[in-house]
Every structure is written in C-alpha cells, then in structure tokens.
Design a protein around this motif. Sequence first.
Motif, PDB file in Angstrom:
ATOM      1  N   TYR A   1       1.139   8.836  11.482  1.00  0.00           N
ATOM      2  CA  TYR A   1       2.484   8.353  11.176  1.00  0.00           C
ATOM      3  C   TYR A   1       3.449   9.535  11.056  1.00  0.00           C
ATOM      4  CZ  TYR A   1      -0.198   4.286   9.730  1.00  0.00           C
ATOM      5  OH  TYR A   1      -1.056   3.219   9.711  1.00  0.00           O
TER       6      TYR A   1
ATOM      7  N   PHE B   1      -6.741   3.481   9.074  1.00  0.00           N
ATOM      8  CA  PHE B   1      -6.292   2.138   9.424  1.00  0.00           C
ATOM      9  C   PHE B   1      -6.586   1.795  10.875  1.00  0.00           C
ATOM     10  CE2 PHE B   1      -4.061  -1.667   8.631  1.00  0.00           C
ATOM     11  CZ  PHE B   1      -3.296  -1.960   9.751  1.00  0.00           C
TER      12      PHE B   1
ATOM     13  N   SER C   1     -10.711  -2.787   7.079  1.00  0.00           N
ATOM     14  CA  SER C   1      -9.678  -3.809   6.896  1.00  0.00           C
ATOM     15  C   SER C   1      -8.943  -3.651   5.589  1.00  0.00           C
ATOM     16  CB  SER C   1     -10.321  -5.200   6.959  1.00  0.00           C
ATOM     17  OG  SER C   1     -11.282  -5.337   5.931  1.00  0.00           O
ATOM     18  N   GLY C   2      -9.139  -2.528   4.917  1.00  0.00           N
ATOM     19  CA  GLY C   2      -8.481  -2.325   3.637  1.00  0.00           C
ATOM     20  C   GLY C   2      -7.018  -2.006   3.791  1.00  0.00           C
ATOM     21  N   ALA C   3      -6.345  -1.898   2.663  1.00  0.00           N
ATOM     22  CA  ALA C   3      -4.952  -1.473   2.681  1.00  0.00           C
ATOM     23  C   ALA C   3      -4.894  -0.027   3.171  1.00  0.00           C
ATOM     24  CB  ALA C   3      -4.350  -1.607   1.291  1.00  0.00           C
ATOM     25  N   ASN C   4      -3.750   0.329   3.696  1.00  0.00           N
ATOM     26  CA  ASN C   4      -3.601   1.556   4.459  1.00  0.00           C
ATOM     27  C   ASN C   4      -3.214   2.742   3.588  1.00  0.00           C
ATOM     28  OD1 ASN C   4      -3.428   3.230   6.628  1.00  0.00           O
ATOM     29  ND2 ASN C   4      -1.518   2.396   7.410  1.00  0.00           N
ATOM     30  N   VAL C   5      -4.185   3.494   3.089  1.00  0.00           N
ATOM     31  CA  VAL C   5      -3.895   4.664   2.268  1.00  0.00           C
ATOM     32  C   VAL C   5      -3.588   5.835   3.181  1.00  0.00           C
ATOM     33  CG1 VAL C   5      -4.777   6.255   0.541  1.00  0.00           C
ATOM     34  CG2 VAL C   5      -5.389   3.827   0.429  1.00  0.00           C
ATOM     35  N   LEU C   6      -2.349   6.291   3.151  1.00  0.00           N
ATOM     36  CA  LEU C   6      -1.932   7.423   3.968  1.00  0.00           C
ATOM     37  C   LEU C   6      -2.162   8.733   3.228  1.00  0.00           C
ATOM     38  CD1 LEU C   6       1.493   6.227   5.464  1.00  0.00           C
ATOM     39  CD2 LEU C   6      -0.822   5.753   6.229  1.00  0.00           C
ATOM     40  N   THR C   7      -2.624   9.745   3.961  1.00  0.00           N
ATOM     41  CA  THR C   7      -2.697  11.116   3.448  1.00  0.00           C
ATOM     42  C   THR C   7      -1.620  11.914   4.157  1.00  0.00           C
ATOM     43  OG1 THR C   7      -5.070  10.939   3.064  1.00  0.00           O
ATOM     44  CG2 THR C   7      -4.126  13.148   3.127  1.00  0.00           C
TER      45      THR C   7
END
Lengths: 115, 119
Positions: B33, B97, B103-109
């Motif tokens: 992203y 993701f 399929s979990g929520a999208n934890v961004l690093t």
Amino acid sequence: EDQVTQSPEALRLQEGESSSLNCSYTVSGLRGLFWYRQDPGKGPEFLFTLYSAGEEKEKERLKATLTKKESFLHITAPKPEDSATYLCAVQANIVQGNQGGKLIFGQGTELSVKP
Amino acid sequence: GAGVSQTPSNKVTEKGKYVELRCDPISGHTALYWYRQSLGQGPEFLIYFQGTGAADDSGLPNDRFFAVRPEGSVSTLKIQRTERGDSAVYLCASSLFGQGKYSGANVLTFGAGSRLTVL
C-alpha cells in the motif's frame, strides 16, 4: 462513503491522569477497526484490531473498546512515554474481488503527557 | 527484510521535476500500500497492490501520480511535474492480506516514510 472522525485533535494530560480518545466511524460493513500509534518522524505502529461491537482489547495502560458507531481508546495512568499521535482506521468488508484491502484513517489525536 | 524499508527518507525537489520513491516490503507480503500523510493529518490512501497488479488505485489524486510493482516485491511511486501541494510524507505498508486462505482483518506494517518537499 466510509469515514473516520477522531476527537479531540489534541489532548494534554498530566502523568497519571486517565482519559479517553474517541473514534467515530461510518463504514459499509465493518471487517475490522484498528488503532495505531505514531511517533514523530516514524510510520504508524499497530496496537489493536477490534472486529465486533462489545469487543475489548488491552495492552499495558491502553484499552480499546468498540460499539457499532464508535471506538474508544482508554489510557489509564499515562506516562510521558505514551506521548504520541494515536490513529484510528477501519477496513470495510470486501465488496468484490480484491477491493476492500485498504484502511481508511482518521486524522489522529495528538497526545501529550507531562511529568 | 525484517521491516518495510523506504528510500529516500528525505527528498527535496523543485516544482516541475520528476521524483521516484521506493518501497521494499516485508519478505513474503503480497499486499503493498501507498499512503500520503500531510502535517497534522492521518494517512490518506493512494494505491494498493496485490502481487504485481494494482487492485485499487482509487486514491491516486491525478495522472501525475503512478506506481509500479513489476516483480511483486519492491514498488516505486512516481510523481511527474511535481507541485508544491505534493509536499508530504509518503508512507508504504505491506501485509498478508489476500494470501491463500488468510481471511483476517488487514494489519498493515508501515515503513518510516519518505518526506517529499517541493520548493
């Protein structure tokens, strides 16, 4: 349109003075609500994910809660090292294909804790 | 790598010039992203890659902005004919993701960002 609003914009506390930060959101089906911490000159650092109303998560002096319209980040007995900007973000349920991966952020709450 | 790496950390350019900002994501993360953050504001979504393809570019402000990820790893954000209003911190993030059965929520690093100043 998915939207996140945080309040207050800035919060000044004395060390040990507990308080709460608010995150109000509108989203077309919530997949997850996120709290991040951001220190000056650095990227956001993940704190919590909340998935459904009624859920709570804790980490040291921080506790995050979630309702159908808002989330709170409660700070108990804060210390100067808790000073940072706290960001709230939401992820919508996937509508089609790979759409839905993005997080929508609020403007943040700048927390300052004085000794 | 151990984290998301962004270069340069600071870039000063003149109005009208072309700039490139590079992002090296966490090894194995297929989702990447780009966000833009102005002073006192939260991160604003620009574009999201799943592998080599742009899955969502709805945040790119205009056609002066373009991003690529040719081999599904490193990404470059390209800004043509820079304007003073482009001055901001450009953040890159990666995540698991969309991979396999995840399929979990999208934890961004996130990386530390590239600060762009257009004079």
